[in-house]
Write a protein that holds these residues in place. Structure first.
Motif: not given
Length: 136
Positions: A111-116
């Motif tokens: 989720e962090k990869l997608v959001a960032k």
């Protein structure tokens, strides 16, 4: 072929790649089990490096050459965006990817990869738009 056309081609390639990463590749990581993600991710990072690294180096080298030969809004803005993308990639995304490869993923890494990655998606899209505007 002029440097501007070559830059436009590289910027276009990156824009297509980053949107594929943002909309398809990074979200797909969430569908893997932890064990399968570890296996796939090591293969993915090795393979994608053969695409990303030459594009990033080419974009940086051409940006530096363009800035060296002519200082204007296009070359200055391009270098600011390119340097920002390098910093984001190596200070934020490489550590996130390494956490997966080392089998110690940070919490909610997918989720962090997608959001960032939205920041890089916007920046690479902006860089392409800036190149189009400059050439036309």
């Amino acid at each position: 072929m002029t440097l501007e056309i070559l830059r436009l081609m590289i910027d276009a390639g990156f824009m297509v790649l980053i949107w594929a990463v943002q909309l398809v590749i990074y979200p797909s990581f969430g569908y893997y089990s932890k064990a399968n993600l570890l296996i796939w991710h090591k293969s993915y990072t090795k393979r994608v490096t053969f695409i990303v690294l030459p594009l990033m180096l080419s974009q940086l080298i051409l940006g530096v050459i363009q800035l060296w030969t002519l200082q204007n809004w296009y070359t200055l803005l391009s270098m600011v965006i390119i340097i920002s993308l390098w910093l984001l990639t190596f200070l934020v995304f490489v550590p996130l990817h390494q956490s997966i490869d080392n089998n110690t993923p940070v919490e909610n890494v997918c989720e962090k990869l997608v959001a960032k990655n939205w920041t890089r998606t916007v920046l690479w899209t902006l860089l392409f738009v800036v190149s189009v505007v400059y050439i036309t």
